[in-house]
Design a protein around this motif. Structure first.
Motif, PDB file in Angstrom:
ATOM      1  N   GLY A 329       0.813  -1.207   0.000  1.00  0.00           N
ATOM      2  CA  GLY A 329       0.000   0.000   0.000  1.00  0.00           C
ATOM      3  C   GLY A 329       0.848   1.259   0.000  1.00  0.00           C
ATOM      4  N   ALA A 330       0.348   2.303  -0.665  1.00  0.00           N
ATOM      5  CA  ALA A 330       1.106   3.554  -0.788  1.00  0.00           C
ATOM      6  C   ALA A 330       1.279   4.236   0.560  1.00  0.00           C
ATOM      7  CB  ALA A 330       0.405   4.493  -1.775  1.00  0.00           C
ATOM      8  N   ASP A 331       0.260   4.189   1.422  1.00  0.00           N
ATOM      9  CA  ASP A 331       0.369   4.847   2.724  1.00  0.00           C
ATOM     10  C   ASP A 331       1.440   4.190   3.592  1.00  0.00           C
ATOM     11  OD1 ASP A 331      -1.645   6.544   1.945  1.00  0.00           O
ATOM     12  OD2 ASP A 331      -3.237   5.359   2.896  1.00  0.00           O
ATOM     13  N   ALA A 332       1.493   2.873   3.593  1.00  0.00           N
ATOM     14  CA  ALA A 332       2.492   2.170   4.396  1.00  0.00           C
ATOM     15  C   ALA A 332       3.896   2.408   3.864  1.00  0.00           C
ATOM     16  CB  ALA A 332       2.195   0.670   4.427  1.00  0.00           C
ATOM     17  N   LEU A 333       4.049   2.447   2.534  1.00  0.00           N
ATOM     18  CA  LEU A 333       5.376   2.690   1.954  1.00  0.00           C
ATOM     19  C   LEU A 333       5.862   4.102   2.221  1.00  0.00           C
ATOM     20  CD1 LEU A 333       5.060   0.897  -1.524  1.00  0.00           C
ATOM     21  CD2 LEU A 333       6.170   0.057   0.548  1.00  0.00           C
ATOM     22  N   GLY A 334       4.951   5.050   2.291  1.00  0.00           N
ATOM     23  CA  GLY A 334       5.342   6.436   2.519  1.00  0.00           C
ATOM     24  C   GLY A 334       5.533   6.808   3.969  1.00  0.00           C
ATOM     25  N   ALA A 335       5.290   5.887   4.869  1.00  0.00           N
ATOM     26  CA  ALA A 335       5.430   6.191   6.299  1.00  0.00           C
ATOM     27  C   ALA A 335       6.897   6.329   6.676  1.00  0.00           C
ATOM     28  CB  ALA A 335       4.767   5.095   7.121  1.00  0.00           C
ATOM     29  N   GLY A 336       7.147   7.109   7.726  1.00  0.00           N
ATOM     30  CA  GLY A 336       8.506   7.270   8.241  1.00  0.00           C
ATOM     31  C   GLY A 336       9.427   7.892   7.215  1.00  0.00           C
TER      32      GLY A 336
END
Length: 499
Positions: A329-336
């Motif tokens: 998912g894009a949100d998980a990859l963009g975290a941190g």
């Protein structure tokens, strides 16, 4: 007058022509020996009728520059070296008459004839062939004290002994080396290397000091090309102007129009050699086909991974990026801190994620391509869109730089949402190990095993990791949560990932 008319030439010499030290102590020993099978160890060499095989009379220390090298197997390699100095037993380094033939008086009567021969040989540039046999190399220096007692003034340096050059990168063209060699004509006509080491060469005047964590790829390739061209011309002179046999043509493939190599077999020996190479190539292809069939096996439907259903290799970065977005998912990859793209080369995967899907990415690769600049079309695309490109960290991904919060880039790993590697070569296992240690998820597509760099890998005691299938199984044993699947492009497309 005859001496002045002698042109500057390059001469290829054998072990018996290097120096008096290379001659057999027993003058009654025949020159033409029936070739024996190369010994598997020093003990095998010294056993039987060859107890004096490594005596000082057969030995020599040489120093020279590598002009060509060829690795035949994991235990046999060859090199052509331009001799620059040599040392006989108990003697200092000598730079003149490197290959004065001890048997000159046997072929030319009188001091005048010997002097003429010596004058010609001293003007010629000597090119010597070397044979590296893994069974005879003393890389650990276990026999150094006994073998090199007469050469201790030469040996006593801080440079460690090098291991068997199992790949071309271990012995680059242009390398300055020192080697302890022995004349063993019953095995090979070339001098056989007992121990060797690479010497540090000074940088050319005006060159900037090397950057420890990064290097310029364009300058690197330009420098290597210049060295290779010079060495090729020198070897051509050494062969009397006869070009080398074209490997492409001898393999049965069509060669380019501007090829400078030879397209005809010059002797029955070459004919037999080409036939042997073709036979070995066929065996290698059969083994590769079997390995590939095992690699393609997977649980579930494999029909989607057949060649006709796969995309080209040029699309692998986009396909891997799409798979990452679908899986995590894009949100998980963009975290941190975003995604760490390890050993990503030109940054194709980082580009696909950062510009196409606005996922922050950091490329970790020690190589600086185009002085660290993006390609022109990428720079234009960033200017038009107003976005920022991915970040580039010019460092090797390993425990020294990423192993803990105290290391230079340890915090970068701890803040990453995912560590990825698309054919990351030597960094594959480091991605898995460091990601697991940091508690960060990862997805890696292995491509190469590099058994010579990681000989201690074992699936179980006594079973070394040699093939890619074994390597993938070895990585999966590190954590029971690791899964595997396939991507839809040609080539190595198996993904090992932590969901």
């Amino acid at each position: 007058q005859r001496q002045q008319q002698q042109p500057h030439t390059t001469t290829i010499i054998t072990s018996s022509e290097l120096s008096p030290a290379m001659e057999s102590p027993d003058k009654s020993e025949p020159v033409n020996h029936e070739r024996r099978i190369l010994p598997a160890s020093r003990a095998e060499l010294l056993a039987g009728d060859l107890p004096e095989a490594l005596a000082d009379g057969r030995r020599l220390w040489i120093r020279g520059t590598v002009l060509s090298r060829r690795v035949l197997s994991r235990s046999l390699a060859f090199a052509s070296v331009r001799l620059e100095a040599h040392s006989e037993a108990g003697m200092p380094w000598q730079t003149e008459k490197l290959h004065s033939k001890w048997g000159a008086s046997q072929q030319h009567d009188g001091a005048e004839a010997r002097g003429e021969l010596q004058a010609h040989l001293s003007e010629a540039a000597a090119v010597c062939g070397l044979c590296f046999c893994a069974g005879l190399l003393d890389a650990d220096g276990d026999f150094e004290a006994t073998d090199e007692a007469s050469w201790w003034h030469v040996v006593c340096q801080e440079t460690a002994w090098a291991a068997f050059p199992g790949r071309k990168g271990d012995l680059p063209i242009g390398t300055l080396l020192e080697a302890s060699v022995a004349s063993l004509p019953m095995y090979r006509p070339e001098p056989m290397v007992l121990r060797w080491r690479r010497l540090e060469e000074a940088a050319p005047p005006g060159d900037p000091p090397p950057v420890p964590s990064a290097f310029n790829m364009a300058r690197h390739h330009a420098a290597r090309d210049a060295i290779n061209r010079s060495a090729k011309q020198e070897l051509l002179k050494a062969r009397g102007g006869q070009a080398t046999l074209c490997r492409v043509w001898s393999a049965g493939r069509e060669c380019c129009d501007g090829c400078e190599c030879r397209h005809v077999l010059a002797s029955p020996i070459e004919d037999a050699r080409v036939a042997d190479i073709k036979s070995m190539r066929e065996e290698s292809r059969a083994a590769a086909a079997l390995e590939r069939s095992l690699y393609d096996e997977a649980s579930g439907d494999v029909s989607a991974h057949r060649s006709e259903a796969k995309a080209e290799k040029t699309q692998r970065a986009e396909l891997f990026a799409a798979w990452l977005l679908e899986t995590y998912g894009a949100d998980a990859l963009g975290a941190g801190g975003g995604v760490l793209d390890v050993a990503g080369g030109r940054g194709d995967l980082s580009w696909a994620l950062s510009t196409g899907h606005e996922v922050p990415c950091t490329l970790v690769d020690p190589a600086l391509r185009r002085d660290g600049q993006l390609r022109s079309w990428q720079r234009r695309a960033l200017r038009k869109s107003g976005r920022e490109g991915f970040r580039h960290v010019a460092a090797e991904f390993g425990p020294e730089a990423f192993g803990s919060p105290a290391t230079p880039y340890g915090p970068l790993l701890l803040s990453a949402s995912l560590v990825v590697g698309l054919h990351p070569d030597q960094a594959t296992e480091a991605i898995v190990d460091l990601a697991l240690a940091a508690g960060v998820r990862f997805a890696v597509v292995p491509c190469c095993v590099f058994t010579h760099l990681f000989p201690s890998r074992e699936l179980e005691p006594g079973q070394p990791v040699r093939s890619l299938n074994q390597f993938c199984a070895y990585l999966r044993l590190k954590d029971s949560r690791i899964r595997e699947t396939f991507l839809g492009f040609e080539g190595r497309n198996k993904v090992l990932y932590l969901p």
